[in-house]
Design an enzyme around this catalytic site. Sequence first.
Site, PDB file in Angstrom:
ATOM      1  N   SER A   1    -135.986 -52.577  86.601  1.00 42.20           N
ATOM      2  CA  SER A   1    -135.259 -51.682  85.701  1.00 42.20           C
ATOM      3  C   SER A   1    -134.068 -51.046  86.423  1.00 42.20           C
ATOM      4  O   SER A   1    -133.128 -51.748  86.790  1.00 42.20           O
ATOM      5  CB  SER A   1    -136.226 -50.637  85.139  1.00 42.20           C
ATOM      6  OG  SER A   1    -135.660 -49.929  84.067  1.00 42.20           O
TER       7      SER A   1
ATOM      8  N   HIS B   1    -141.840 -53.693  79.185  1.00 40.59           N
ATOM      9  CA  HIS B   1    -140.849 -53.381  80.209  1.00 40.59           C
ATOM     10  C   HIS B   1    -141.335 -53.591  81.645  1.00 40.59           C
ATOM     11  O   HIS B   1    -140.514 -53.671  82.549  1.00 40.59           O
ATOM     12  CB  HIS B   1    -140.392 -51.930  80.038  1.00 40.59           C
ATOM     13  CG  HIS B   1    -139.258 -51.537  80.924  1.00 40.59           C
ATOM     14  ND1 HIS B   1    -138.102 -52.288  81.045  1.00 40.59           N
ATOM     15  CD2 HIS B   1    -139.093 -50.468  81.761  1.00 40.59           C
ATOM     16  CE1 HIS B   1    -137.282 -51.703  81.900  1.00 40.59           C
ATOM     17  NE2 HIS B   1    -137.855 -50.614  82.352  1.00 40.59           N
TER      18      HIS B   1
ATOM     19  N   ASP C   1    -139.847 -56.402  75.663  1.00 37.69           N
ATOM     20  CA  ASP C   1    -139.114 -55.335  76.335  1.00 37.69           C
ATOM     21  C   ASP C   1    -137.944 -54.846  75.480  1.00 37.69           C
ATOM     22  O   ASP C   1    -136.985 -55.572  75.229  1.00 37.69           O
ATOM     23  CB  ASP C   1    -138.587 -55.852  77.687  1.00 37.69           C
ATOM     24  CG  ASP C   1    -138.026 -54.745  78.569  1.00 37.69           C
ATOM     25  OD1 ASP C   1    -137.793 -53.634  78.053  1.00 37.69           O
ATOM     26  OD2 ASP C   1    -137.828 -54.991  79.772  1.00 37.69           O
TER      27      ASP C   1
END
Length: 369
Positions: free
Chosen positions: A157, A344, A314
Site C-alpha cells: 500500500s 487490500h 481491493d
Amino acid sequence: MKKAFSFLAKFVVVPAVLLLICVIVIFSLYTGYQRYQNVQAFGIDTPEGIQSLEQVTLGEVEQWISIRGHDQNNPVLLFLHGGPGSSVIPIVRHFNSGLEEYFVVVNWDQRGAGKSYNPDIPVDSMNIEQFVSDTLELTHLLQERFEQEKIYLMGHSWGTIIGTPAVQQQPELYHAFIGVGQAVNFKEGEKISYNYTLDAAYRLGDEKAIQQLEDIGPPPYLGDDFHNRIVVQRTWLQKFGGLDYTERNPTRSDINYVWLFLTAPEYSLGDTVNMLKGGQFSFRALWEQLHQFNYIEEIPRLEVPVYFLMGRHDYVTVFELVEEYYDKLEAPHKELIWFDNSAHSPNFEEPERFVEVVTQKILQDNQGG
C-alpha cells in the site's frame, strides 16, 4: 454530609480503585505471559540464524528495524509497511514468518511510525521524497551489513508509494520489486472506492450507510474535517468487503492487530501507545501528498522484475487501476498475481499462499539475478 462522603470513600471509591489495580496487574501479567509465549513460538535458534531489533539513523532521524531469518546468508527482503504510519513488525512476524526460512526479512518502522515515532520529528521531513531517500539509505546499509550486491524490495500500500520511485531511481540495488496492494493513482482510486461503497450500500439497502456516505459526499477529502470523512468511508468499505474480504477472513480486525502489539516482544506498552500516536501523526502529515502522484504517467518503466500481488476485491488501492498500470508498465519481467479471497492485504488475508508465491515463485524466478 461528612458521613455520606465517608461512606462513599469506604464502600465505593476504595473498592473501585482496588479493583482497577487488580485488573491492571492481571492484564500486565497476562500480556507478559503472552510475550513470553511469543518469544518461544517465534524464536530463531538455527546456527546461522538472526533475530535482532536495531536502531539505525536514516535521514538524520533514529529509526528501528527488525531483522529475522533462519540463515544470514539468504537474500535480504526489505519490507515497506503501509499507512502511512502503519507499523507492522509483530503482524508480519505473526502472519508471514514462513518468509524467514528463505530470506533475511527486514521490517522497518519508518520515520514517525511505531517504535520510530518521536514528537520531535520535523513535520516538514514527512514527505514522500524523504521516505524514498530513507529507503535507499537503508538499502545501502543492508547491502553493506549482509555483503549482498542486491536485495528484494517489497512494499504494501503506502509502502509501494515510496518503493516504486526508489526502484526507479536506483534499480541496480534490487533483484525485484514486489508491490502488494500496489498504489497507482490515489486521487482517482479514492473516487472509485467511494462509488463502490455507495453502490454497495444501495444494493444492500443499508439506509444508515447511504445516509452517512451521502453526507460526506465524494472525495477528495481535504481540509480540517478530512479525517472524519475518510473514517466514515473506510468504515463502510470495511463492512462491504473492499478493505478486508471479511466473508473469507472473519478473524481480522483492528482489535486483533492491537493485541498483536500488546503481546509482541519487540514492543513495550509505550511503543504500542506510540504506534497509535505515530499512525495519526504520519497520516495527517502525509495525507494531502497522497493526492499528488500518478505512477501511470510518472513511472511508466522500471528496470527490474516487477510483481504485483493483488487482492481481487481491493477497493483501497483499487485493483482496476493496478490492471491499467500493469498493462502499460514496461519492465524486463512483470507479473500480476491475483489473490481471489483477499481485498487490500493478501499478505495477511491469505498468508500461506502469499508466502508460497514469494518463496516458490518470485524467489525462484530471480535466484542469481
